[in-house]
Scaffold this motif. Structure first.
Motif, PDB file in Angstrom:
ATOM      1  N   PRO A  97       0.839  -1.194   0.000  1.00  0.00           N
ATOM      2  CA  PRO A  97       0.000   0.000   0.000  1.00  0.00           C
ATOM      3  C   PRO A  97       0.875   1.246   0.000  1.00  0.00           C
ATOM      4  CG  PRO A  97      -0.688  -1.525   1.715  1.00  0.00           C
ATOM      5  CD  PRO A  97       0.578  -2.056   1.158  1.00  0.00           C
ATOM      6  N   THR A 137       0.442   4.247   0.899  1.00  0.00           N
ATOM      7  CA  THR A 137       0.413   5.076   2.106  1.00  0.00           C
ATOM      8  C   THR A 137       1.568   4.730   3.040  1.00  0.00           C
ATOM      9  OG1 THR A 137      -1.967   4.943   1.904  1.00  0.00           O
ATOM     10  CG2 THR A 137      -1.117   5.938   3.887  1.00  0.00           C
ATOM     11  N   LEU A 138       1.899   3.427   3.113  1.00  0.00           N
ATOM     12  CA  LEU A 138       2.994   2.997   3.993  1.00  0.00           C
ATOM     13  C   LEU A 138       4.324   3.557   3.507  1.00  0.00           C
ATOM     14  CD1 LEU A 138       2.068  -0.727   4.600  1.00  0.00           C
ATOM     15  CD2 LEU A 138       1.533   1.278   5.963  1.00  0.00           C
ATOM     16  N   LEU A 178       4.471   7.155   4.354  1.00  0.00           N
ATOM     17  CA  LEU A 178       4.731   7.383   5.782  1.00  0.00           C
ATOM     18  C   LEU A 178       6.219   7.263   6.085  1.00  0.00           C
ATOM     19  CD1 LEU A 178       1.941   5.556   7.809  1.00  0.00           C
ATOM     20  CD2 LEU A 178       2.359   7.995   7.587  1.00  0.00           C
ATOM     21  N   LEU A 179       6.842   6.187   5.579  1.00  0.00           N
ATOM     22  CA  LEU A 179       8.274   5.980   5.791  1.00  0.00           C
ATOM     23  C   LEU A 179       9.064   7.182   5.285  1.00  0.00           C
ATOM     24  CD1 LEU A 179       9.460   2.383   4.833  1.00  0.00           C
ATOM     25  CD2 LEU A 179       9.918   3.633   6.919  1.00  0.00           C
ATOM     26  N   LEU A 192       8.140  10.294   4.589  1.00  0.00           N
ATOM     27  CA  LEU A 192       7.924  11.572   5.262  1.00  0.00           C
ATOM     28  C   LEU A 192       8.554  11.563   6.642  1.00  0.00           C
ATOM     29  CD1 LEU A 192       4.306  12.183   4.057  1.00  0.00           C
ATOM     30  CD2 LEU A 192       6.301  13.554   3.502  1.00  0.00           C
ATOM     31  N   ALA A 193       8.552  10.390   7.301  1.00  0.00           N
ATOM     32  CA  ALA A 193       9.170  10.314   8.618  1.00  0.00           C
ATOM     33  C   ALA A 193      10.672  10.543   8.499  1.00  0.00           C
ATOM     34  CB  ALA A 193       8.899   8.960   9.258  1.00  0.00           C
ATOM     35  N   ILE A 194      11.261  10.024   7.426  1.00  0.00           N
ATOM     36  CA  ILE A 194      12.702  10.074   7.301  1.00  0.00           C
ATOM     37  C   ILE A 194      13.201  11.426   6.811  1.00  0.00           C
ATOM     38  CG2 ILE A 194      14.595   9.179   5.931  1.00  0.00           C
ATOM     39  CD1 ILE A 194      12.815   6.504   6.163  1.00  0.00           C
ATOM     40  N   PHE A 195      12.562  11.952   5.776  1.00  0.00           N
ATOM     41  CA  PHE A 195      13.083  13.172   5.183  1.00  0.00           C
ATOM     42  C   PHE A 195      12.398  14.415   5.722  1.00  0.00           C
ATOM     43  CE2 PHE A 195      14.020   9.869   2.048  1.00  0.00           C
ATOM     44  CZ  PHE A 195      15.394   9.998   2.031  1.00  0.00           C
ATOM     45  N   GLY A 196      11.498  14.250   6.692  1.00  0.00           N
ATOM     46  CA  GLY A 196      10.792  15.403   7.224  1.00  0.00           C
ATOM     47  C   GLY A 196       9.733  15.866   6.255  1.00  0.00           C
ATOM     48  N   SER A 197       8.867  16.761   6.703  1.00  0.00           N
ATOM     49  CA  SER A 197       7.802  17.220   5.821  1.00  0.00           C
ATOM     50  C   SER A 197       8.138  18.589   5.283  1.00  0.00           C
ATOM     51  CB  SER A 197       6.479  17.294   6.578  1.00  0.00           C
ATOM     52  OG  SER A 197       6.304  16.120   7.322  1.00  0.00           O
ATOM     53  N   THR A 235      -4.873  13.512   2.249  1.00  0.00           N
ATOM     54  CA  THR A 235      -4.830  12.611   3.393  1.00  0.00           C
ATOM     55  C   THR A 235      -3.579  12.845   4.228  1.00  0.00           C
ATOM     56  OG1 THR A 235      -6.023  10.962   2.115  1.00  0.00           O
ATOM     57  CG2 THR A 235      -4.885  10.210   4.075  1.00  0.00           C
ATOM     58  N   PHE A 255      -3.758  16.117   5.938  1.00  0.00           N
ATOM     59  CA  PHE A 255      -4.757  16.012   6.999  1.00  0.00           C
ATOM     60  C   PHE A 255      -4.138  15.397   8.250  1.00  0.00           C
ATOM     61  CE2 PHE A 255      -7.800  13.296   9.217  1.00  0.00           C
ATOM     62  CZ  PHE A 255      -8.779  14.204   9.563  1.00  0.00           C
ATOM     63  N   LEU A 256      -3.318  14.366   8.052  1.00  0.00           N
ATOM     64  CA  LEU A 256      -2.702  13.678   9.188  1.00  0.00           C
ATOM     65  C   LEU A 256      -1.575  14.495   9.814  1.00  0.00           C
ATOM     66  CD1 LEU A 256      -2.500  10.044   7.807  1.00  0.00           C
ATOM     67  CD2 LEU A 256      -4.022  10.907   9.565  1.00  0.00           C
ATOM     68  N   LEU A 259       1.241  15.167   8.227  1.00  0.00           N
ATOM     69  CA  LEU A 259       2.520  14.694   7.718  1.00  0.00           C
ATOM     70  C   LEU A 259       2.903  15.387   6.422  1.00  0.00           C
ATOM     71  CD1 LEU A 259       1.887  10.972   8.423  1.00  0.00           C
ATOM     72  CD2 LEU A 259       3.879  12.216   9.222  1.00  0.00           C
ATOM     73  N   PHE A 303     -11.357  10.551   5.149  1.00  0.00           N
ATOM     74  CA  PHE A 303     -11.236  11.500   6.260  1.00  0.00           C
ATOM     75  C   PHE A 303     -12.306  12.593   6.176  1.00  0.00           C
ATOM     76  CE2 PHE A 303      -8.522  13.560   3.106  1.00  0.00           C
ATOM     77  CZ  PHE A 303      -8.776  14.908   3.299  1.00  0.00           C
ATOM     78  N   ALA A 355       5.518   7.816  12.797  1.00  0.00           N
ATOM     79  CA  ALA A 355       6.077   8.622  11.705  1.00  0.00           C
ATOM     80  C   ALA A 355       6.282  10.047  12.180  1.00  0.00           C
ATOM     81  CB  ALA A 355       5.149   8.600  10.494  1.00  0.00           C
ATOM     82  N   ARG A 400       9.060  10.053  14.745  1.00  0.00           N
ATOM     83  CA  ARG A 400      10.275   9.431  14.200  1.00  0.00           C
ATOM     84  C   ARG A 400      10.742   8.257  15.053  1.00  0.00           C
ATOM     85  NH1 ARG A 400      13.566  13.578  10.738  1.00  0.00           N
ATOM     86  NH2 ARG A 400      11.879  14.954  10.256  1.00  0.00           N
ATOM     87  N   TYR A 458      11.634   5.167  14.627  1.00  0.00           N
ATOM     88  CA  TYR A 458      11.948   4.323  13.464  1.00  0.00           C
ATOM     89  C   TYR A 458      11.741   2.825  13.671  1.00  0.00           C
ATOM     90  CZ  TYR A 458      13.847   8.465  11.276  1.00  0.00           C
ATOM     91  OH  TYR A 458      13.990   9.706  10.750  1.00  0.00           O
ATOM     92  N   LEU A 482       8.056   2.166  13.386  1.00  0.00           N
ATOM     93  CA  LEU A 482       7.573   2.460  12.042  1.00  0.00           C
ATOM     94  C   LEU A 482       8.022   1.367  11.071  1.00  0.00           C
ATOM     95  CD1 LEU A 482       6.145   4.440  10.192  1.00  0.00           C
ATOM     96  CD2 LEU A 482       8.304   5.620   9.874  1.00  0.00           C
TER      97      LEU A 482
END
Lengths: 300, 308
Positions: A144, A146-147, A150-151, A153-158, A235, A238-239, A241, B144, B266, B269, B271, B274
């Motif tokens: 999916p 979305t996963l 998520l990975l 955006l978590a790593i490279f920041g938003s 989406t 909205f979250l 991220l 949403f 996320a 962070r 990790y 996640l």
């Protein structure tokens, strides 16, 4: 010898206006409504700086949480009310729409280019190239998206740049699949073989004989993927991220406004309705274009 | 049949390995996560201690091996935020997620298959077009947005339903509907098309000619044959959509499931969580794909015997 297909060299392109008129004549009521909405949304998004009564970030703390026109406590000049910092919701919505559409457009274009190149390479060269690319395609289809987003955006920041990259990563596999399939089909047709025999390079064959022939399925896929990217961007924003405050897209306006929903529902309702308008228009137009393309395929 | 299963399994295993490697590589691209989680006021010694504690001082190859090994230990490292084993953090989220998923799939099947069949049978009457218009419009409503409007109306204005948590059956109503909206719309459209394809077949005329009632024709010959295509869509599309949907819906309703955990880790962070969450959900989706492939083989003998 009746049916030897010839390469339709870059067809004379009727003006965009002519095509739109064509589409209008063939559509039913809902489709015409979607077309109108789509055109209107794009125009409004382009003209956002002219139409906005206020700056999207201008705060006016005296006018905080004012309701839209027609309610009591309405503040003149703020037609759709204000948010928790006294920012004009109409202006923020217009700019948010502009950002949402531009992000989705950029993302779709990147996906299209990356996917088309991958598909072209896989289809033209075959062998290990093809195996690796199609393996990547299968993997991306299986997970999916979305996963993956998520990975990422978590790593490279938003930030806007990361967001564009994430959206660009979406959907390339669909283009790659389409292009590869078409290339493999076209490669066996007489006009491509003839070009080969005449000494045309792979590059020239790709550009002059293959690309013009796969434009139509790509356009259809572009519309479908555009609507999914609008959804994805909204989406993620909205979250919390996606695009970071104070910059707003339609999705983040709904996300941030949630906290004020019991007392100031318009903060959420206005951008949510705008999202609905966008997704309705894009979805119906995409479906419509696909049906038209299908008809053309069947009559072949 | 066995070789058919083996081939499907091998393909999935390969994809899974790619997912694991990607999840590992991705989280190592961003420099040292200690800087994000521990904040500013950290002495050099404490920082070095934390780095050692989480094994971040070893080489990338060693970390990758340790990562792979952790799959066999069933530990999966420590959460940066909760300081508990990742496996425990994720495990306690599985059941709530599964509950929501099952209730959503149940609602989806209960509504969309009858609606799709009806829309196919009554395709020329207003009933059919009404069903299809609704399905079409609902397909364009992001989950949403649907959730937000429901909360506004049923929680804040009417005060009927709770918003946060998963304490009682009432807590299930809004998240389940929010998850199912797009699924119902999509599957209704799909069921109708699959039924229409079948309804036009010769064997349907034969079934009627040999004197079966219309209900028998539609259920025994129509739906049974359409079920093969419907099944594949349920497996492939619904699994993906549900995974994406649970991320959003669980976050909105603070549902203590894996989707909410993924978004939170996320943002924070975290990790290890996640990473493992992404792998676990991907594994679930892949597993469903395999099961559908296999079920597909059982439902259609042509596939099972490799004749299709």
């Amino acid at each position: 010898m009746a049916d030897v297909p010839i390469s339709p060299r870059a067809m004379t392109r009727p003006a965009a206006l002519g095509r739109t008129l064509d589409l209008w004549r063939q559509g039913d009521a809902i489709q015409r409504l979607a077309l109108l909405t789509g055109i209107l949304l794009v125009l409004v998004a382009v003209a956002a700086p002219l139409l906005s009564p206020h700056g999207p970030l201008d705060q006016s703390l005296l006018n905080r949480l004012a309701p839209p026109i027609g309610f009591e406590r309405y503040r003149p000049g703020y037609f759709l009310g204000t948010d928790e910092l006294g920012r004009d919701i109409l202006s923020r919505m217009l700019y948010g729409l502009r950002l949402t559409l531009s992000l989705a457009f950029l993302g779709s274009i990147i996906g299209l280019i990356v996917g088309a190149i991958m598909g072209l390479v896989a289809g033209l060269f075959g062998g290990i190239c093809e195996d690796i690319i199609m393996g990547a395609v299968d993997t991306q289809i299986a997970i999916p998206f979305t996963l993956i987003a998520l990975l990422f955006l978590a790593i490279f920041g938003s930030s806007l740049l990361v967001m564009v990259c994430v959206l660009g990563l979406y959907g390339w596999e669909q283009y790659a699949r389409i292009v590869r399939g078409e290339v493999k089909r076209l490669k066996t047709l007489p006009f491509v073989e003839a070009a080969h025999a005449a000494g045309a390079t792979n590059m020239r064959i790709a550009r002059a004989h293959i690309l013009p022939n796969i434009v139509s399925p790509l356009v259809v896929q572009f519309t479908l993927s555009f609507s999914n990217i609008v959804l994805l961007e909204s989406t993620l924003s909205f979250l919390g991220l996606g695009v970071q405050p104070p910059t707003a897209t339609l999705g983040s306006m709904v996300g941030v406004g949630r906290d004020y929903m019991p007392t100031a529902p318009w903060i959420v309702v206005v951008p949510a309705l705008a999202i609905l308008a966008v997704t309705f228009a894009v979805q119906i137009l995409g479906d419509w274009l696909r049906d038209r393309a299908d008809v053309r395929l069947r009559s072949r | 049949m066995l070789s058919y299963i083996a081939r499907a399994a091998a393909r999935i295993l390969l994809t899974f390995l790619v997912v694991i490697t990607l999840a590992f590589a991705a989280t190592r691209l961003s420099g040292n996560p200690i800087d994000y989680i521990a904040g500013q006021g950290l002495t050099q010694e404490d920082r070095a201690l934390l780095i050692r504690y989480y094994g971040l001082d070893r080489s990338v190859a060693e970390q990758y091996l340790a990562f792979l090994k952790s799959f066999f230990d069933g530990e999966f490292g420590l959460s940066y935020v909760e300081r508990r084993p990742v496996s425990v953090v994720v495990a306690e989220r599985i059941w709530p997620s599964l509950q929501l998923l099952l209730s959503s799939v149940a609602l989806t099947l209960a509504l969309s298959i009858p609606l799709g069949v009806l829309a196919a049978i009554w395709r020329n009457s207003w009933v059919g077009s009404a069903i299809m218009s609704f399905a079409f419009l609902f397909y364009a409503v992001p989950n949403f947005v649907l959730a937000t409007f429901m909360i506004l109306v049923f929680a804040y204005w009417l005060n009927w339903l709770p918003v946060v948590g998963n304490g009682s059956w009432a807590h299930f109503i809004m998240p389940t509907i929010a998850m199912s909206g797009i699924l119902i719309a999509g599957l209704t459209r799909f069921t109708r098309n699959a039924m229409l394809d079948v309804l036009g077949q010769d064997f349907m005329r034969t079934a009627r000619a040999k004197g079966l009632t219309e209900t028998e024709v539609i259920f025994r010959h129509g739906l049974r044959n359409a079920s093969i295509t419907i099944l594949s869509v349920i497996g492939l599309q619904v699994a993906g959509l549900a995974a994406a949907g649970s991320v959003v819906v669980e976050s909105i309703f603070s549902w203590p499931g894996i989707g909410e955990l993924l978004v939170r880790s996320a943002i924070l962070r975290d990790y290890p969580v996640l990473q493992f969450g992404v792998i676990a959900v991907s594994a679930a989706v892949l597993l469903i794909n395999v099961l559908v492939d296999i079920a597909y083989g059982f439902a259609d003998p042509r596939i099972r015997f490799g004749k299709a």
